[in-house]
Design a protein around this motif. Structure first.
Motif, PDB file in Angstrom:
ATOM      1  N   UNK A 136      -5.215   9.332 -18.852  1.00 19.96           N
ATOM      2  CA  UNK A 136      -6.450  10.011 -19.262  1.00 19.96           C
ATOM      3  C   UNK A 136      -6.688  11.302 -18.493  1.00 19.96           C
ATOM      4  N   UNK A 137      -5.755  11.667 -17.637  1.00 16.67           N
ATOM      5  CA  UNK A 137      -5.864  12.935 -16.917  1.00 16.67           C
ATOM      6  C   UNK A 137      -4.449  13.500 -16.753  1.00 16.67           C
ATOM      7  N   UNK A 138      -4.337  14.808 -16.814  1.00 10.93           N
ATOM      8  CA  UNK A 138      -3.038  15.465 -16.630  1.00 10.93           C
ATOM      9  C   UNK A 138      -3.271  16.811 -15.963  1.00 10.93           C
ATOM     10  N   UNK A 139      -2.258  17.269 -15.225  1.00  9.87           N
ATOM     11  CA  UNK A 139      -2.344  18.540 -14.517  1.00  9.87           C
ATOM     12  C   UNK A 139      -1.956  19.677 -15.447  1.00  9.87           C
ATOM     13  N   UNK A 151       2.121  10.392  -6.558  1.00 11.01           N
ATOM     14  CA  UNK A 151       2.792  11.660  -6.259  1.00 11.01           C
ATOM     15  C   UNK A 151       2.057  12.827  -6.905  1.00 11.01           C
ATOM     16  N   UNK A 152       1.564  12.608  -8.118  1.00 12.80           N
ATOM     17  CA  UNK A 152       0.798  13.660  -8.805  1.00 12.80           C
ATOM     18  C   UNK A 152      -0.450  14.014  -8.007  1.00 12.80           C
ATOM     19  N   UNK A 153      -1.158  13.001  -7.549  1.00 11.41           N
ATOM     20  CA  UNK A 153      -2.384  13.240  -6.784  1.00 11.41           C
ATOM     21  C   UNK A 153      -2.061  13.895  -5.445  1.00 11.41           C
ATOM     22  N   UNK A 173     -14.652  12.157  -7.301  1.00 12.29           N
ATOM     23  CA  UNK A 173     -13.832  10.997  -7.645  1.00 12.29           C
ATOM     24  C   UNK A 173     -12.950  10.677  -6.448  1.00 12.29           C
ATOM     25  N   UNK A 174     -12.747   9.400  -6.196  1.00  9.88           N
ATOM     26  CA  UNK A 174     -11.929   8.998  -5.047  1.00  9.88           C
ATOM     27  C   UNK A 174     -10.450   9.117  -5.389  1.00  9.88           C
ATOM     28  N   UNK A 175      -9.644   9.119  -4.351  1.00  6.80           N
ATOM     29  CA  UNK A 175      -8.202   9.198  -4.510  1.00  6.80           C
ATOM     30  C   UNK A 175      -7.685   8.035  -5.358  1.00  6.80           C
ATOM     31  N   UNK A 176      -8.204   6.837  -5.102  1.00  4.52           N
ATOM     32  CA  UNK A 176      -7.752   5.647  -5.831  1.00  4.52           C
ATOM     33  C   UNK A 176      -8.087   5.736  -7.306  1.00  4.52           C
ATOM     34  N   UNK A 177      -9.319   6.167  -7.624  1.00  4.64           N
ATOM     35  CA  UNK A 177      -9.729   6.254  -9.025  1.00  4.64           C
ATOM     36  C   UNK A 177      -8.955   7.340  -9.772  1.00  4.64           C
ATOM     37  N   UNK A 178      -8.649   8.436  -9.081  1.00  5.67           N
ATOM     38  CA  UNK A 178      -7.898   9.511  -9.733  1.00  5.67           C
ATOM     39  C   UNK A 178      -6.472   9.060 -10.036  1.00  5.67           C
ATOM     40  N   UNK A 179      -5.866   8.324  -9.106  1.00  8.31           N
ATOM     41  CA  UNK A 179      -4.531   7.787  -9.370  1.00  8.31           C
ATOM     42  C   UNK A 179      -4.556   6.849 -10.569  1.00  8.31           C
ATOM     43  N   UNK A 209       0.828  -1.204   0.000  1.00  5.52           N
ATOM     44  CA  UNK A 209       0.000   0.000   0.000  1.00  5.52           C
ATOM     45  C   UNK A 209       0.861   1.252   0.000  1.00  5.52           C
ATOM     46  N   UNK A 210       1.989   1.215   0.720  1.00  2.00           N
ATOM     47  CA  UNK A 210       2.802   2.406   0.890  1.00  2.00           C
ATOM     48  C   UNK A 210       3.682   2.723  -0.313  1.00  2.00           C
ATOM     49  N   UNK A 211       3.872   1.779  -1.213  1.00  3.11           N
ATOM     50  CA  UNK A 211       4.716   2.043  -2.370  1.00  3.11           C
ATOM     51  C   UNK A 211       4.076   3.110  -3.252  1.00  3.11           C
ATOM     52  N   UNK A 212       4.856   4.143  -3.531  1.00 10.75           N
ATOM     53  CA  UNK A 212       4.357   5.267  -4.317  1.00 10.75           C
ATOM     54  C   UNK A 212       4.889   5.205  -5.735  1.00 10.75           C
ATOM     55  N   UNK A 213       4.083   5.597  -6.684  1.00 13.41           N
ATOM     56  CA  UNK A 213       4.526   5.764  -8.055  1.00 13.41           C
ATOM     57  C   UNK A 213       4.274   7.204  -8.457  1.00 13.41           C
ATOM     58  N   UNK A 214       4.544   7.526  -9.702  1.00  6.02           N
ATOM     59  CA  UNK A 214       4.381   8.905 -10.165  1.00  6.02           C
ATOM     60  C   UNK A 214       2.930   9.361 -10.071  1.00  6.02           C
ATOM     61  N   UNK A 215       1.995   8.434 -10.302  1.00  6.35           N
ATOM     62  CA  UNK A 215       0.578   8.803 -10.242  1.00  6.35           C
ATOM     63  C   UNK A 215       0.174   9.225  -8.837  1.00  6.35           C
TER      64      UNK A 215
END
Length: 745
Positions: A722-725, A661-663, A709-715, A653-659
């Motif tokens: 399909x989403x970018x800042x 980090x973006x969120x 939208x939930x945190x999980x779905x946004x990641x 669960x704790x492993x982070x990826x770029x997605x």
């Protein structure tokens, strides 16, 4: 408002006068604020106490679990049997009385912080060692306690040095003096350590555990103070307290919160040096005739160059008249372009041509550099893919007015709050968020059109006009933002309710997991807790603010149920079980009725429960040592397996990826581009973030199209691409950097 025209000869004089008078005015205003802050400093800091207490309360369950885990490890690893027994007793105590421990810690911290705030201004500085090691310690235990307190506090001070230094500075600002020492800070780690330790001493009357627990209060186990101190710092700065002393910094000078969030933009020092050299005359910008493709300043005749070199005095004498003619030409260009703008189909900077007008031939090097730099900036803006053609056409009409402004006031390039620069930045931000998908014209575009028309028709050397139109545009955007916030109020309430239940479910799952991990829970009871009792605990957690006793009752009923199925090795334990069963079963049935569990599984569960209780009542009076050892080994094995499963799960669960980090980096006000397919991209603003960042609400600018939208779905959307800042950096900053980047030094 002063509407006196700015003349070329008076510009520098006015600027010098402003630079002289401004610090004096700022100094008086600063003293006024600090005087007011000093008078109310106690109230300001007192208001931070409930904030800190609430932040601590949100961590108490995790603190209790970490402390219980360390006590259990110590009981298993201790060499001395007495220490092992004390550790195990303390572990069982905090497990059985976790809710009481929460209340004691919160109460102690609130009381300690309130007491510290009330006397912090009168406390004299003491040497760091003396504040822990004084002459009042008479026994070895007292001396050891002070040493342990010092070590724990020092470790936390080192770990949280950055927010502590900031808080020392802010409190010093409240006191109108230099930053205070950490020993005077009412929110220093020592206060938190003492309060938690005092809470434990109230919970456990056994003095033998007091030093043992204090020894365990290390950074890895203790409260996470960094976010608590950060929140206090942010709250103080929101009150107008600034670490740099500029308590009256005007947040309205730049782009406001209702615009897309502005990421900090720092020009490369190398580019900054180029800009300074451009305006010091050390660099001469080559310019181009867009119609003939000729480049460099060689286009200026040698005759003209010689004339500028040899007739400097005459040129200086005629400067005012030459400038006047040039500005008259600019005014005519402005009128002509305003009349023909609707027919413009090709966007390019007009300012290259301005440099080739007859009246521009005797402009100084500094003035030519200024115009050429602006021309390059507008070329960048017209090529910017983030802006639509409608917005680019609007901005194109500002070229001549901007030239006239900048020739009067070159602070445009150096001061972010310059009104003309602010207008361009606002148009750049607004261009990103215009609704280009709707069949009806975006009303914001009409407002911007009115602003441009007013600048075109009314601007005549009065820079105050830009301040007026910026204010008008800000007012419209603020009103639009206010309506948008009202429009999403219902989705926000729905999302808050959903998050509250989701968090309550997480707490409930955690409550069950830490008990199952001990390995002492029977198999059928484990299934019951994970499938049914979690539902009960979720309800209890969701109403704990209104009905705190409900959660305490549900946890106690669960603990009693688990205890009732543990081996009973003595007649006294069996008698206690028989005495407790009626009340426990009554509460158990009442809770199950509350969640309406009327399935056949309920009958089966109570049947197994009755069989186990009956078997315990009929068991031999004394279990053999071998049987007791077998039970203990089985429990330890199950506990080890459970901990391993939990460790693997938490690590995944704790492993982070770029997605992720973006969120995690998202902030309210940011704009994101959602692309469900390659042809259609829709832009939405992040209008709301839930307190625990578990859900987000996005909306269009008007707020009439919103979704959660939930945190999980946004990641997942970030991972799928399909989403970018959308980064809304200052348009002028980007254009200026581009204009200077390829410039040879």
């Amino acid at each position: 408002m002063d509407s006196t025209p700015i003349s070329p000869t008076a510009a520098n004089t006015a600027k010098d006068a402003a630079s002289v008078s401004k610090p004096a005015t700022g100094h008086l205003r600063e003293n006024k604020v600090l005087e007011s802050s000093s008078a109310s400093r106690l109230l300001i800091l007192q208001s931070m106490v409930p904030l800190a207490t609430n932040l601590v309360s949100s961590q108490l369950e995790a603190l209790s679990n970490r402390l219980a885990e360390q006590l259990f490890k110590l009981s298993d690893q201790a060499v001395r049997p007495e220490e092992a027994r004390i550790s195990l007793d303390a572990h069982q105590l905090i497990k059985r009385n976790s809710t009481s421990f929460y209340r004691l810690v919160a109460s102690q911290i609130n009381a300690a912080l309130s007491r510290e705030v009330s006397v912090f201004n009168t406390r004299k500085r003491v040497k760091k060692d003396q504040q822990y090691l004084d002459n009042t310690a008479q026994t070895y235990e007292e001396m050891e306690g002070k040493i342990l307190l010092r070590n724990a506090s020092h470790a936390l001070e080192v770990l949280n040095a950055e927010p502590l230094v900031m808080l020392n500075t802010l409190i010093g600002r409240i006191l109108n003096r230099i930053p205070i020492d950490v020993s005077q800070n009412p929110f220093r780690p020592e206060i938190f350590v003492k309060a938690v330790h005092q809470a434990w001493m109230e919970l456990d009357p056994n003095p033998a555990s007091h030093l043992l627990v204090l020894r365990l209060l290390q950074p890895a186990v203790f409260l996470q103070l960094h976010p608590i101190l950060d929140e206090i710092n942010q709250a103080l700065m929101a009150r107008g307290i600034r670490p740099d002393g500029d308590d009256l910094a005007d947040a309205s000078t730049g782009n406001s919160v209702y615009l897309p969030v502005q990421k900090s933009f720092n020009m490369d020092p190398y580019l900054q040096d180029k800009l300074k050299r451009v305006f010091s005359g050390q660099i001469e910008l080559p310019y181009t005739d867009p119609d003939h493709g000729l480049s460099s300043l060689a286009m200026v005749s040698d005759t003209l160059t010689n004339q500028l070199d040899h007739d400097a005095e005459e040129d200086h004498a005629d400067k005012a008249s030459i400038d006047q003619q040039f500005f008259e030409d600019l005014r005519e260009m402005q009128i002509r372009y305003a009349e023909t703008e609707s027919n413009t189909t090709q966007l390019r900077s007009r300012l290259h041509k301005v440099l080739h007008s007859p009246s521009a031939q005797k402009l100084s090097l500094l003035e030519r550099n200024t115009i050429e730099l602006l021309a390059r900036m507008f070329d960048y803006i017209f090529a910017d893919p983030s802006l639509g053609s409608d917005m680019k056409n609007m901005i194109a009409q500002l070229q001549i007015p901007i030239v006239r402004v900048v020739l009067f006031d070159r602070d445009f390039f150096f001061r972010e709050s310059h009104p003309a620069r602010t207008l361009l930045d606002m148009l750049g931000s607004s261009g990103i968020v215009l609704d280009q998908e709707s069949s009806n014209p975006d009303p914001l575009l009409g407002v911007i059109g009115d602003v441009i028309e007013r600048v075109q028709s009314e601007f005549d050397e009065h820079i105050d006009l830009f301040s007026d139109v910026v204010s008008d545009l800000e007012s419209y955007l603020k009103e639009e933002e206010s309506k948008a916030q009202m429009a999403i109020s219902q989705p926000v309430q729905t999302a808050l309710s959903a998050e509250k239940m989701r968090i309550a479910r997480e707490f409930a799952e955690h409550d069950v997991a830490i008990r199952v991990e001990t390995g002492e829970v029977a198999g059928f009871l484990e299934v019951f807790l994970e499938e049914q009792w979690i539902r009960i605990l979720t309800i209890a957690h969701s109403v704990k603010e209104e009905k705190p006793h409900a959660l305490e009752n549900a946890l106690k009923t669960m603990d009693d149920l688990i205890w009732s199925l543990k081996p009973k090795n003595s007649p006294e334990e069996r008698k206690e079980l028989i005495a407790k069963l009626p009340a426990m079963l009554t509460l158990l049935n009442a809770w199950l009725n509350a969640i309406r569990w009327d399935e056949p599984d309920r009958v089966l569960f109570f049947s197994k429960l009755a069989e186990r209780h009956a078997a315990m009542a009929r068991a031999p009076l004394e279990l053999s040592p071998r049987r007791q050892l077998e039970i203990a080994v089985n429990i330890a094995q199950r506990a080890s397996n459970r901990r391993l499963e939990r460790f693997v799960h938490d690590k995944n669960v704790q492993e982070e990826d770029e997605a992720s980090k973006e969120v995690a980096a998202l902030e309210r006000g940011m704009w994101l581009a959602f692309s469900e397919d390659a042809e259609q991209v829709t832009r939405y603003k992040l209008a709301w973030i839930s307190p625990k960042r578990g859900s987000f609400i996005f909306a269009n600018r008007q707020g009439d199209q919103a979704f959660s939208i939930t945190n999980t779905d946004l990641e997942a959307k970030y991972r799928a691409g399909t989403v970018s800042t959308i980064l809304a950096n200052s348009l002028v900053d980007r254009a200026l950097s581009h204009a200077l980047r390829d410039l040879a030094v």
